[in-house]
Design an enzyme around this catalytic site. Structure first.
Site, mmCIF file in Angstrom:
data_model
loop_
_atom_site.group_PDB
_atom_site.id
_atom_site.type_symbol
_atom_site.label_atom_id
_atom_site.label_comp_id
_atom_site.label_asym_id
_atom_site.label_seq_id
_atom_site.Cartn_x
_atom_site.Cartn_y
_atom_site.Cartn_z
ATOM 1 N N HIS A 136 -18.070 -49.998 -16.376
ATOM 2 C CA HIS A 136 -17.011 -50.214 -17.363
ATOM 3 C C HIS A 136 -15.679 -50.452 -16.659
ATOM 4 C CE1 HIS A 136 -19.565 -48.553 -20.664
ATOM 5 N NE2 HIS A 136 -20.084 -47.898 -19.652
ATOM 6 N N ASP A 193 -22.918 -47.393 -13.562
ATOM 7 C CA ASP A 193 -22.398 -47.059 -14.893
ATOM 8 C C ASP A 193 -21.054 -46.333 -14.776
ATOM 9 O OD1 ASP A 193 -22.457 -47.206 -17.602
ATOM 10 O OD2 ASP A 193 -23.893 -45.589 -17.925
#
Length: 434
Positions: free
Chosen positions: A64, A323
Protein backbone atom coordinates in the site's frame (compact mmCIF):
# COMPACT_ATOMS: atom_id res chain seq x y z
CA UNK A 1 30.63 2.27 -14.00
CA UNK A 2 32.20 -1.17 -14.07
CA UNK A 3 32.10 -3.10 -10.80
CA UNK A 4 33.72 -6.36 -9.80
CA UNK A 5 32.16 -8.19 -6.88
CA UNK A 6 34.77 -10.60 -5.60
CA UNK A 7 33.95 -13.81 -3.76
CA UNK A 8 30.25 -13.09 -3.43
CA UNK A 9 27.73 -15.81 -2.61
CA UNK A 10 25.49 -16.00 -5.68
CA UNK A 11 21.95 -17.25 -4.99
CA UNK A 12 20.12 -17.72 -8.28
CA UNK A 13 16.75 -19.51 -8.20
CA UNK A 14 16.57 -19.39 -12.01
CA UNK A 15 19.74 -21.46 -12.44
CA UNK A 16 19.37 -23.24 -9.07
CA UNK A 17 22.82 -21.95 -8.03
CA UNK A 18 24.12 -21.21 -4.53
CA UNK A 19 27.90 -20.83 -4.96
CA UNK A 20 30.78 -18.39 -4.50
CA UNK A 21 31.71 -16.43 -7.64
CA UNK A 22 33.27 -13.25 -8.93
CA UNK A 23 30.67 -11.15 -10.77
CA UNK A 24 31.53 -8.35 -13.20
CA UNK A 25 28.82 -5.73 -13.83
CA UNK A 26 29.05 -2.95 -16.43
CA UNK A 27 26.61 -0.67 -18.26
CA UNK A 28 23.61 -2.26 -16.57
CA UNK A 29 24.54 -5.80 -17.61
CA UNK A 30 26.29 -8.78 -16.09
CA UNK A 31 29.48 -9.14 -18.11
CA UNK A 32 31.06 -12.18 -16.50
CA UNK A 33 30.45 -14.74 -13.75
CA UNK A 34 33.39 -16.96 -12.87
CA UNK A 35 35.27 -18.53 -9.98
CA UNK A 36 37.98 -15.91 -10.48
CA UNK A 37 38.02 -12.87 -12.76
CA UNK A 38 41.51 -11.45 -13.28
CA UNK A 39 41.33 -9.66 -16.65
CA UNK A 40 39.58 -6.40 -15.77
CA UNK A 41 39.62 -2.79 -16.97
CA UNK A 42 41.91 -0.45 -14.96
CA UNK A 43 38.98 1.78 -13.93
CA UNK A 44 36.95 -1.10 -12.53
CA UNK A 45 35.66 -0.60 -8.99
CA UNK A 46 36.65 -3.72 -7.06
CA UNK A 47 34.64 -4.76 -3.99
CA UNK A 48 35.52 -7.54 -1.59
CA UNK A 49 32.18 -9.30 -1.06
CA UNK A 50 33.17 -12.19 1.17
CA UNK A 51 30.21 -12.99 3.39
CA UNK A 52 27.77 -11.06 1.19
CA UNK A 53 24.86 -12.52 -0.79
CA UNK A 54 23.97 -11.56 -4.37
CA UNK A 55 20.59 -12.58 -5.75
CA UNK A 56 17.98 -11.44 -8.26
CA UNK A 57 16.22 -8.24 -7.23
CA UNK A 58 13.31 -8.85 -4.88
CA UNK A 59 9.76 -8.49 -6.23
CA UNK A 60 6.81 -7.43 -4.06
CA UNK A 61 3.42 -8.64 -5.22
CA UNK A 62 1.31 -6.10 -3.37
CA UNK A 63 1.70 -3.28 -0.88
CA UNK A 64 0.00 0.00 0.00
CA UNK A 65 1.18 3.50 -0.85
CA UNK A 66 -0.39 6.36 1.07
CA UNK A 67 -0.19 8.65 -1.94
CA UNK A 68 -2.57 9.86 -3.23
CA UNK A 69 -4.77 10.83 -0.33
CA UNK A 70 -2.80 9.69 2.73
CA UNK A 71 0.61 11.30 2.25
CA UNK A 72 1.07 11.58 6.02
CA UNK A 73 1.33 7.77 6.03
CA UNK A 74 3.51 7.35 2.95
CA UNK A 75 4.40 9.28 -0.16
CA UNK A 76 5.28 7.58 -3.41
CA UNK A 77 8.89 8.76 -2.97
CA UNK A 78 9.21 7.40 0.58
CA UNK A 79 7.56 4.15 -0.55
CA UNK A 80 10.14 3.71 -3.32
CA UNK A 81 13.00 4.63 -0.98
CA UNK A 82 11.83 2.04 1.55
CA UNK A 83 11.52 -0.58 -1.19
CA UNK A 84 15.05 0.13 -2.42
CA UNK A 85 16.44 -0.04 1.11
CA UNK A 86 14.71 -3.40 1.49
CA UNK A 87 16.28 -4.87 -1.66
CA UNK A 88 13.24 -4.65 -3.96
CA UNK A 89 13.70 -3.87 -7.63
CA UNK A 90 10.00 -4.26 -8.52
CA UNK A 91 7.06 -3.22 -6.38
CA UNK A 92 3.31 -3.27 -6.99
CA UNK A 93 0.87 -0.96 -5.23
CA UNK A 94 -2.74 -1.77 -4.51
CA UNK A 95 -5.46 0.61 -5.74
CA UNK A 96 -7.06 1.48 -2.38
CA UNK A 97 -5.72 5.04 -2.37
CA UNK A 98 -7.88 8.16 -2.20
CA UNK A 99 -9.04 8.53 -4.88
CA UNK A 100 -8.84 4.86 -5.77
CA UNK A 101 -6.80 3.81 -8.79
CA UNK A 102 -9.88 3.03 -10.86
CA UNK A 103 -9.21 5.08 -14.00
CA UNK A 104 -6.39 5.42 -16.57
CA UNK A 105 -5.68 9.06 -15.67
CA UNK A 106 -4.57 8.18 -12.14
CA UNK A 107 -2.41 5.32 -13.41
CA UNK A 108 -0.65 7.76 -15.75
CA UNK A 109 -0.29 10.32 -12.97
CA UNK A 110 1.46 7.88 -10.63
CA UNK A 111 3.78 6.60 -13.36
CA UNK A 112 4.64 10.18 -14.27
CA UNK A 113 5.39 11.03 -10.65
CA UNK A 114 7.68 8.05 -10.38
CA UNK A 115 9.49 9.06 -13.60
CA UNK A 116 9.93 12.64 -12.38
CA UNK A 117 11.40 11.43 -9.10
CA UNK A 118 13.83 9.23 -11.00
CA UNK A 119 14.92 12.07 -13.30
CA UNK A 120 15.47 14.42 -10.38
CA UNK A 121 17.60 11.73 -8.68
CA UNK A 122 15.56 12.31 -5.55
CA UNK A 123 15.42 8.61 -4.74
CA UNK A 124 19.15 8.06 -5.18
CA UNK A 125 20.37 11.13 -3.29
CA UNK A 126 18.19 10.58 -0.23
CA UNK A 127 19.08 6.99 0.47
CA UNK A 128 20.90 5.89 3.59
CA UNK A 129 24.71 6.17 3.74
CA UNK A 130 24.54 2.42 4.33
CA UNK A 131 23.02 2.00 0.86
CA UNK A 132 25.07 3.57 -1.96
CA UNK A 133 23.26 5.15 -4.88
CA UNK A 134 20.79 2.52 -6.01
CA UNK A 135 18.12 3.16 -8.63
CA UNK A 136 14.45 3.35 -7.75
CA UNK A 137 12.57 0.09 -8.25
CA UNK A 138 10.20 -0.48 -11.13
CA UNK A 139 6.72 0.60 -10.08
CA UNK A 140 3.76 -1.57 -11.02
CA UNK A 141 0.18 -0.59 -10.31
CA UNK A 142 -2.80 -2.83 -9.64
CA UNK A 143 -5.94 -1.45 -11.29
CA UNK A 144 -9.14 -1.51 -9.25
CA UNK A 145 -11.73 -4.09 -10.21
CA UNK A 146 -14.62 -1.96 -8.94
CA UNK A 147 -15.18 1.78 -8.80
CA UNK A 148 -13.70 3.28 -5.64
CA UNK A 149 -12.83 -0.34 -4.63
CA UNK A 150 -16.35 -0.44 -3.20
CA UNK A 151 -17.20 -3.91 -4.58
CA UNK A 152 -20.30 -2.77 -6.47
CA UNK A 153 -19.72 -1.60 -10.04
CA UNK A 154 -16.94 -2.79 -12.33
CA UNK A 155 -14.37 -0.34 -13.63
CA UNK A 156 -13.54 0.01 -17.32
CA UNK A 157 -11.22 -2.98 -17.18
CA UNK A 158 -10.09 -2.78 -20.81
CA UNK A 159 -9.18 0.91 -20.46
CA UNK A 160 -7.13 0.20 -17.35
CA UNK A 161 -5.40 -2.69 -19.11
CA UNK A 162 -4.48 -0.34 -21.97
CA UNK A 163 -3.15 2.19 -19.44
CA UNK A 164 -0.56 -0.36 -18.33
CA UNK A 165 -1.77 -1.74 -15.00
CA UNK A 166 0.06 -4.88 -13.94
CA UNK A 167 -3.22 -6.62 -13.14
CA UNK A 168 -6.52 -6.19 -11.33
CA UNK A 169 -7.39 -6.32 -7.65
CA UNK A 170 -9.38 -4.36 -5.12
CA UNK A 171 -7.22 -5.69 -2.32
CA UNK A 172 -10.44 -6.12 -0.34
CA UNK A 173 -12.82 -9.05 0.15
CA UNK A 174 -15.77 -9.39 -2.25
CA UNK A 175 -19.19 -10.10 -0.82
CA UNK A 176 -20.97 -10.45 -4.18
CA UNK A 177 -19.97 -13.76 -5.79
CA UNK A 178 -22.12 -13.00 -8.84
CA UNK A 179 -19.93 -9.95 -9.44
CA UNK A 180 -16.78 -12.04 -8.99
CA UNK A 181 -18.04 -14.49 -11.61
CA UNK A 182 -18.76 -11.66 -14.02
CA UNK A 183 -15.32 -10.15 -13.41
CA UNK A 184 -13.65 -13.46 -14.22
CA UNK A 185 -15.59 -13.67 -17.47
CA UNK A 186 -14.72 -10.10 -18.48
CA UNK A 187 -11.04 -10.46 -17.61
CA UNK A 188 -10.43 -13.71 -19.44
CA UNK A 189 -9.57 -12.13 -22.84
CA UNK A 190 -7.41 -9.36 -21.32
CA UNK A 191 -4.61 -11.71 -20.24
CA UNK A 192 -3.80 -9.75 -17.07
CA UNK A 193 -3.35 -11.22 -13.58
CA UNK A 194 -6.28 -10.86 -11.21
CA UNK A 195 -5.84 -11.13 -7.44
CA UNK A 196 -8.57 -11.73 -4.89
CA UNK A 197 -8.51 -11.74 -1.11
CA UNK A 198 -11.06 -14.41 -0.10
CA UNK A 199 -12.61 -13.55 3.24
CA UNK A 200 -16.18 -13.88 4.45
CA UNK A 201 -16.84 -10.63 6.31
CA UNK A 202 -19.98 -11.98 7.95
CA UNK A 203 -17.96 -14.74 9.59
CA UNK A 204 -15.20 -12.26 10.42
CA UNK A 205 -17.75 -9.95 12.09
CA UNK A 206 -15.97 -7.79 14.69
CA UNK A 207 -13.11 -10.25 15.24
CA UNK A 208 -9.49 -9.09 15.46
CA UNK A 209 -7.58 -12.29 16.25
CA UNK A 210 -7.51 -15.89 15.03
CA UNK A 211 -9.91 -18.10 16.95
CA UNK A 212 -8.22 -20.42 19.42
CA UNK A 213 -6.87 -20.71 22.97
CA UNK A 214 -4.79 -17.53 22.73
CA UNK A 215 -7.79 -15.43 21.67
CA UNK A 216 -9.63 -16.65 24.75
CA UNK A 217 -6.62 -16.02 26.97
CA UNK A 218 -6.10 -12.47 25.68
CA UNK A 219 -9.80 -11.60 25.71
CA UNK A 220 -9.94 -10.48 22.07
CA UNK A 221 -12.85 -11.09 19.65
CA UNK A 222 -12.01 -14.18 17.53
CA UNK A 223 -12.07 -14.74 13.77
CA UNK A 224 -12.69 -18.38 12.76
CA UNK A 225 -10.46 -19.97 10.15
CA UNK A 226 -13.63 -20.71 8.19
CA UNK A 227 -13.94 -16.98 7.42
CA UNK A 228 -11.06 -17.57 5.02
CA UNK A 229 -11.50 -21.17 3.98
CA UNK A 230 -15.16 -20.94 2.96
CA UNK A 231 -14.35 -17.93 0.79
CA UNK A 232 -11.40 -19.75 -0.81
CA UNK A 233 -13.56 -22.79 -1.51
CA UNK A 234 -16.14 -20.58 -3.25
CA UNK A 235 -13.41 -18.86 -5.26
CA UNK A 236 -11.96 -22.19 -6.37
CA UNK A 237 -15.40 -23.33 -7.56
CA UNK A 238 -15.69 -20.21 -9.73
CA UNK A 239 -12.20 -20.70 -11.16
CA UNK A 240 -13.05 -24.33 -11.97
CA UNK A 241 -16.22 -23.24 -13.74
CA UNK A 242 -14.82 -20.31 -15.73
CA UNK A 243 -11.13 -21.12 -16.15
CA UNK A 244 -9.70 -17.63 -15.66
CA UNK A 245 -6.36 -17.77 -13.79
CA UNK A 246 -6.57 -16.23 -10.30
CA UNK A 247 -4.07 -15.23 -7.63
CA UNK A 248 -5.22 -15.84 -4.05
CA UNK A 249 -3.87 -13.19 -1.68
CA UNK A 250 -3.10 -13.28 2.04
CA UNK A 251 -3.42 -17.00 2.73
CA UNK A 252 -3.22 -17.45 6.50
CA UNK A 253 -4.59 -20.84 7.62
CA UNK A 254 -3.47 -24.46 7.41
CA UNK A 255 -6.78 -25.54 5.90
CA UNK A 256 -6.37 -22.93 3.16
CA UNK A 257 -3.02 -24.48 2.24
CA UNK A 258 -4.75 -27.87 1.94
CA UNK A 259 -7.50 -26.46 -0.30
CA UNK A 260 -4.99 -24.73 -2.58
CA UNK A 261 -2.81 -27.85 -2.80
CA UNK A 262 -5.83 -29.94 -3.84
CA UNK A 263 -6.90 -27.34 -6.40
CA UNK A 264 -3.44 -27.20 -7.93
CA UNK A 265 -3.27 -30.99 -8.05
CA UNK A 266 -6.58 -30.90 -9.96
CA UNK A 267 -5.05 -28.53 -12.49
CA UNK A 268 -6.82 -25.29 -11.56
CA UNK A 269 -4.99 -22.19 -12.85
CA UNK A 270 -4.26 -20.57 -9.50
CA UNK A 271 -1.32 -19.07 -7.65
CA UNK A 272 -1.24 -18.03 -4.01
CA UNK A 273 0.71 -15.88 -1.59
CA UNK A 274 1.01 -15.30 2.11
CA UNK A 275 2.61 -12.34 3.84
CA UNK A 276 6.00 -12.28 5.49
CA UNK A 277 4.63 -11.62 8.99
CA UNK A 278 2.31 -14.62 8.79
CA UNK A 279 5.41 -16.78 8.28
CA UNK A 280 7.26 -15.35 11.27
CA UNK A 281 4.71 -14.82 14.04
CA UNK A 282 1.73 -16.64 15.48
CA UNK A 283 -1.06 -15.77 17.94
CA UNK A 284 1.26 -15.98 20.94
CA UNK A 285 2.92 -12.74 19.81
CA UNK A 286 -0.36 -10.87 20.38
CA UNK A 287 0.26 -11.19 24.12
CA UNK A 288 2.00 -7.79 23.91
CA UNK A 289 -1.17 -6.17 22.48
CA UNK A 290 1.12 -4.23 20.13
CA UNK A 291 -1.25 -2.72 17.60
CA UNK A 292 1.14 -3.49 14.72
CA UNK A 293 0.28 -7.14 15.37
CA UNK A 294 -3.35 -6.38 14.53
CA UNK A 295 -3.38 -7.70 10.97
CA UNK A 296 -6.10 -8.66 8.54
CA UNK A 297 -6.17 -11.61 8.09
CA UNK A 298 -4.95 -12.10 11.66
CA UNK A 299 -1.82 -13.96 12.67
CA UNK A 300 -2.42 -17.70 12.66
CA UNK A 301 -2.13 -20.34 15.33
CA UNK A 302 1.19 -22.25 15.47
CA UNK A 303 -0.30 -24.99 13.26
CA UNK A 304 -1.16 -22.38 10.63
CA UNK A 305 2.36 -20.94 10.64
CA UNK A 306 3.90 -24.40 10.24
CA UNK A 307 1.57 -25.16 7.32
CA UNK A 308 2.31 -21.84 5.62
CA UNK A 309 6.06 -22.39 5.89
CA UNK A 310 5.73 -25.91 4.51
CA UNK A 311 3.46 -24.58 1.77
CA UNK A 312 6.01 -21.99 0.67
CA UNK A 313 8.82 -24.55 0.63
CA UNK A 314 6.72 -26.98 -1.40
CA UNK A 315 5.52 -24.30 -3.84
CA UNK A 316 1.87 -24.69 -2.86
CA UNK A 317 2.11 -21.09 -1.67
CA UNK A 318 3.94 -19.54 -4.59
CA UNK A 319 5.19 -16.28 -3.13
CA UNK A 320 5.81 -14.20 -0.04
CA UNK A 321 4.20 -10.76 -0.27
CA UNK A 322 5.15 -7.82 1.92
CA UNK A 323 1.72 -6.15 2.06
CA UNK A 324 3.42 -3.02 3.44
CA UNK A 325 0.62 -1.07 5.16
CA UNK A 326 1.72 2.24 6.68
CA UNK A 327 -0.29 4.14 9.26
CA UNK A 328 0.48 7.30 11.19
CA UNK A 329 1.41 7.21 14.86
CA UNK A 330 -1.93 8.69 15.86
CA UNK A 331 -3.88 6.06 13.93
CA UNK A 332 -2.10 3.18 15.65
CA UNK A 333 -2.05 4.54 19.21
CA UNK A 334 -5.38 3.03 20.18
CA UNK A 335 -6.71 -0.08 21.84
CA UNK A 336 -5.71 -3.22 19.93
CA UNK A 337 -9.20 -3.91 18.57
CA UNK A 338 -9.73 -0.27 17.55
CA UNK A 339 -6.46 0.31 15.69
CA UNK A 340 -6.56 -0.15 11.90
CA UNK A 341 -4.98 -3.46 10.83
CA UNK A 342 -1.62 -3.53 9.09
CA UNK A 343 2.15 -3.08 9.48
CA UNK A 344 5.09 -1.81 7.47
CA UNK A 345 7.60 -4.30 6.10
CA UNK A 346 9.54 -3.31 2.98
CA UNK A 347 12.76 -2.60 4.88
CA UNK A 348 12.36 -5.40 7.42
CA UNK A 349 11.18 -8.49 5.57
CA UNK A 350 14.42 -9.80 4.08
CA UNK A 351 16.56 -9.42 7.23
CA UNK A 352 13.96 -11.01 9.49
CA UNK A 353 13.03 -13.84 7.12
CA UNK A 354 16.72 -14.61 6.58
CA UNK A 355 17.46 -14.52 10.30
CA UNK A 356 14.56 -16.70 11.42
CA UNK A 357 14.13 -19.05 8.46
CA UNK A 358 17.49 -19.40 6.69
CA UNK A 359 19.90 -19.11 9.61
CA UNK A 360 17.81 -21.63 11.52
CA UNK A 361 18.07 -23.92 8.46
CA UNK A 362 14.32 -24.33 8.19
CA UNK A 363 14.53 -22.81 4.68
CA UNK A 364 17.41 -22.97 2.28
CA UNK A 365 18.64 -19.64 0.96
CA UNK A 366 17.37 -20.64 -2.50
CA UNK A 367 13.89 -21.41 -1.19
CA UNK A 368 13.56 -18.04 0.51
CA UNK A 369 15.02 -16.04 -2.37
CA UNK A 370 12.78 -17.81 -4.88
CA UNK A 371 9.67 -16.95 -2.86
CA UNK A 372 10.73 -13.29 -2.74
CA UNK A 373 11.90 -12.83 -6.34
CA UNK A 374 11.27 -15.22 -9.22
CA UNK A 375 7.99 -16.66 -7.90
CA UNK A 376 6.23 -13.32 -7.27
CA UNK A 377 7.37 -12.21 -10.71
CA UNK A 378 5.74 -15.30 -12.23
CA UNK A 379 2.51 -14.51 -10.38
CA UNK A 380 2.57 -11.15 -12.17
CA UNK A 381 3.23 -12.81 -15.53
CA UNK A 382 6.83 -11.57 -15.55
CA UNK A 383 10.25 -13.15 -15.72
CA UNK A 384 13.47 -12.62 -13.78
CA UNK A 385 16.79 -13.06 -15.56
CA UNK A 386 19.37 -15.57 -14.41
CA UNK A 387 22.65 -14.31 -12.98
CA UNK A 388 24.59 -15.10 -16.12
CA UNK A 389 26.73 -13.15 -18.62
CA UNK A 390 24.84 -10.84 -21.01
CA UNK A 391 21.78 -10.71 -18.75
CA UNK A 392 20.43 -7.42 -17.35
CA UNK A 393 21.77 -6.56 -13.90
CA UNK A 394 18.63 -6.57 -11.76
CA UNK A 395 20.25 -7.60 -8.52
CA UNK A 396 20.25 -7.24 -4.74
CA UNK A 397 23.41 -7.36 -2.62
CA UNK A 398 22.69 -8.36 0.97
CA UNK A 399 24.90 -8.56 4.07
CA UNK A 400 23.30 -11.16 6.39
CA UNK A 401 25.65 -10.25 9.28
CA UNK A 402 25.29 -6.48 9.43
CA UNK A 403 23.67 -5.27 12.65
CA UNK A 404 21.34 -2.27 12.63
CA UNK A 405 18.63 -0.79 14.81
CA UNK A 406 15.06 -0.24 13.66
CA UNK A 407 14.39 3.39 14.50
CA UNK A 408 13.02 6.51 12.88
CA UNK A 409 16.35 7.66 11.43
CA UNK A 410 17.10 4.24 9.92
CA UNK A 411 13.79 3.87 8.07
CA UNK A 412 12.65 5.54 4.86
CA UNK A 413 8.98 4.77 5.20
CA UNK A 414 7.20 7.64 6.91
CA UNK A 415 5.33 5.33 9.29
CA UNK A 416 6.64 3.33 12.23
CA UNK A 417 3.90 0.75 12.73
CA UNK A 418 6.03 -2.34 13.31
CA UNK A 419 6.50 -4.53 16.39
CA UNK A 420 10.27 -4.47 15.74
CA UNK A 421 10.63 -0.72 16.32
CA UNK A 422 13.55 -0.08 18.65
CA UNK A 423 15.02 -3.57 18.21
CA UNK A 424 18.32 -4.58 16.67
CA UNK A 425 18.19 -6.71 13.54
CA UNK A 426 20.86 -8.70 11.76
CA UNK A 427 21.00 -8.37 7.97
CA UNK A 428 20.93 -5.29 5.73
CA UNK A 429 20.78 -4.60 2.01
CA UNK A 430 24.02 -3.12 0.69
CA UNK A 431 23.05 -2.18 -2.86
CA UNK A 432 20.57 -2.86 -5.66
CA UNK A 433 20.94 -2.75 -9.43
CA UNK A 434 17.87 -2.15 -11.51
Amino acid sequence: MTELLQKVRVIDPVSEIDEIFDVLIADGYIKEVASHIADIHPNTQIRDCQGLVLGPGLVDLYSHSGEPGFEERETLLSFLQAATAGGFTRVSILPDTSPAIDNPALVAQLQQKRAEGQRSRGVEENLSPLLPCSPAPLLHIWGAITLDVAGNQMTELADLASAGVVGFSDGKPFENLALVRRVLEYLQPLGKPVAFWPSDRQLTANGVMREGPDALRFGLPPIPASAETTAIAAMLELVAAIGTPVHIMRVSTSRSVELIASAKAAGLPITASTTWMHLLLDTKAVKSYHTSLHLDPPLGNPRDVAALRAGVRAGVIDAIAIDHTPYSYEEKVQAFAEAPPGAIGLELALPLLWQYLVETEEFTALELWRALSTSPAKCLGQEVSAILPHQPAELTLFDPQQIWKVERKSLYTLSQNTPWLGQQLKGHVVQTWC
